[in-house]
Design a protein around this motif. Sequence first.
Motif, PDB file in Angstrom:
ATOM      1  N   ILE A  40     -54.145 -59.394 -10.571  1.00 28.15           N
ATOM      2  CA  ILE A  40     -54.012 -59.424 -11.963  1.00 28.15           C
ATOM      3  C   ILE A  40     -52.647 -60.455 -11.923  1.00 28.15           C
ATOM      4  N   ASP A  41     -52.974 -61.720 -12.930  1.00 22.40           N
ATOM      5  CA  ASP A  41     -52.054 -62.674 -12.987  1.00 22.40           C
ATOM      6  C   ASP A  41     -51.070 -62.476 -14.287  1.00 22.40           C
ATOM      7  N   VAL A  42     -51.366 -61.475 -14.771  1.00 23.50           N
ATOM      8  CA  VAL A  42     -50.284 -61.413 -16.132  1.00 23.50           C
ATOM      9  C   VAL A  42     -49.662 -59.955 -16.261  1.00 23.50           C
ATOM     10  N   ARG A  43     -48.887 -59.811 -17.088  1.00 24.68           N
ATOM     11  CA  ARG A  43     -48.158 -58.450 -17.245  1.00 24.68           C
ATOM     12  C   ARG A  43     -48.741 -58.021 -18.626  1.00 24.68           C
ATOM     13  N   ALA A  44     -49.433 -56.735 -18.386  1.00 24.58           N
ATOM     14  CA  ALA A  44     -50.197 -55.830 -19.539  1.00 24.58           C
ATOM     15  C   ALA A  44     -49.195 -55.114 -20.370  1.00 24.58           C
ATOM     16  N   THR A  45     -49.238 -54.904 -21.487  1.00 25.28           N
ATOM     17  CA  THR A  45     -48.596 -53.873 -22.150  1.00 25.28           C
ATOM     18  C   THR A  45     -49.152 -52.750 -22.355  1.00 25.28           C
ATOM     19  N   PRO A  65     -46.165 -59.589 -12.207  1.00 23.36           N
ATOM     20  CA  PRO A  65     -47.341 -60.240 -11.606  1.00 23.36           C
ATOM     21  C   PRO A  65     -47.120 -61.558 -10.718  1.00 23.36           C
ATOM     22  N   PRO A  66     -47.996 -62.097  -9.960  1.00 22.37           N
ATOM     23  CA  PRO A  66     -49.396 -61.322  -9.842  1.00 22.37           C
ATOM     24  C   PRO A  66     -49.181 -60.077  -8.922  1.00 22.37           C
ATOM     25  N   VAL A  67     -50.095 -59.147  -9.180  1.00 23.66           N
ATOM     26  CA  VAL A  67     -50.130 -57.970  -8.536  1.00 23.66           C
ATOM     27  C   VAL A  67     -51.461 -57.566  -7.890  1.00 23.66           C
ATOM     28  N   GLU A  68     -51.632 -57.158  -6.812  1.00 27.45           N
ATOM     29  CA  GLU A  68     -52.938 -56.724  -6.321  1.00 27.45           C
ATOM     30  C   GLU A  68     -53.352 -55.176  -6.451  1.00 27.45           C
ATOM     31  N   LEU A  69     -54.611 -54.789  -7.099  1.00 27.90           N
ATOM     32  CA  LEU A  69     -54.673 -53.559  -7.358  1.00 27.90           C
ATOM     33  C   LEU A  69     -56.060 -53.150  -6.541  1.00 27.90           C
ATOM     34  N   LYS A  70     -56.237 -51.931  -6.329  1.00 29.86           N
ATOM     35  CA  LYS A  70     -57.651 -51.587  -5.763  1.00 29.86           C
ATOM     36  C   LYS A  70     -58.687 -51.279  -6.921  1.00 29.86           C
TER      37      LYS A  70
END
Length: 406
Positions: free
Chosen positions: A123-128, A66-71
């Motif tokens: 998205i500012d965090v890493r999701a598990t 992160p951060p990552v951009e998603l559509k």
Amino acid sequence: MSLTPLDDVQAAVLRECLPLIPRAIDLQDALGCVTSMPLDAEELVPPFDNTAMDGFAVQAVDTTDPPVELKVVGTLAAGADPSDVRVGAGEAVRIMTGAPMPSGADAVVMVERTHTEGDVVVIDVRATVGEHVRRAGDDLNPGDVVVDAGTVLTPAHLGVLASLGYQRVPVFPRPRVGVLSTGDELVEGAGDLRPGQIRDSNRPTLLALVRESGFTPVDLGLARDEETAIASAVERGLAACDALVTSGGVSVGDFDYVKAVLDRLGSMRSWQVAIRPAKPLAFGTVHGKPVFGLPGNPVSSMVSFELFARPALRQMGGHRRLFRRRVDAVVAEPIRRRPDGKLHLVRVVATVGEDGRWRVRPVGGQGSHQLAAAAAANALALVPDGEGVAAGANVKVMLLGADDPS
Ligand code: AMP
Ligand code: MG
């Protein structure tokens, strides 16, 4: 007539009061009823994977750095059908708490950890994997027993049964209990009293005790001190009820007809119980249904209901715990009495001190006609035969009404 110990009379009464035949009743009416068989789940609860948070459904692998951009490719609210919605690589779906997880997604990122720019979410965090996802069957699976036989149904039980689609539940029915007052001196309501008359206070008390105990009260009114009047009220009551509670007319006075009526209509037993108050008790079964002939003195009828009728009616309602909770309490003011061969049930106020111990003090006015004093009490101290209990000593106490968490 010799005195019979309390336990013996309670046991004799309980032997005659068997549980009612179980039947299915509406869930809404079942609060406080006792289940007659185990109830199990036939479906998954929750029924599908869903989100525990408002946010974005994603593929966790997309968020490793992160951060990552998603559509943003869609929105799912609670109640939405997810079949046309899919989260592919580099995509996210806006999702609200309780909404089904879309296919492709394996995690939810809380909305607080994101911000959106047009149709892109950052998205500012890493999701598990599995994060903030409530799995189908997390709460219940088919075959799980949700409520055992013999359970007293609480609001939460009704909720879990509703979540499984139960609309009716098999329980021991709530006993319907008729309440009858007997006595030529009694009048109902607020009118003027003629010489010798008193107002009927037992009936409101007993009807309320029946209701408070979770049974269904049925008001059978007043009967004169006359065998035919009492007999017809008893017959009428039994046609509509599972059990009757009468008050008055069970002593040894000249106009005490309740025992005679019970003897004539069914089988009757009577005792002089080794207690004070509430010494006389008549108990009969008529057409197989129990009739409790309680004494007329207001405090006696209440105490007698607590000691004999309530446990027996609970047994009829399928309860396994029949008796009020008993605790040890410290006596704050001395309880005085004289030896007379009886257990005294002393009306007391019971409180829990800061040390967590129960304390009791007797209310003033222990006469069996002194209802006002009894109304101030919330417990009965069980004072054994002898000279009483000194301040600071311990006594067993039976908690009544709201102070008994049963
Ligand atoms: P009994 O058991 O009929 O001899 O009544 C004993 C005492 O209780 C008498 O003083 C009665 O007047 C009184 N009593 C009986 N029934 C009631 C009632 N329903 N309400 C108030 N007092 C009652
Ligand atoms: Mg009477």
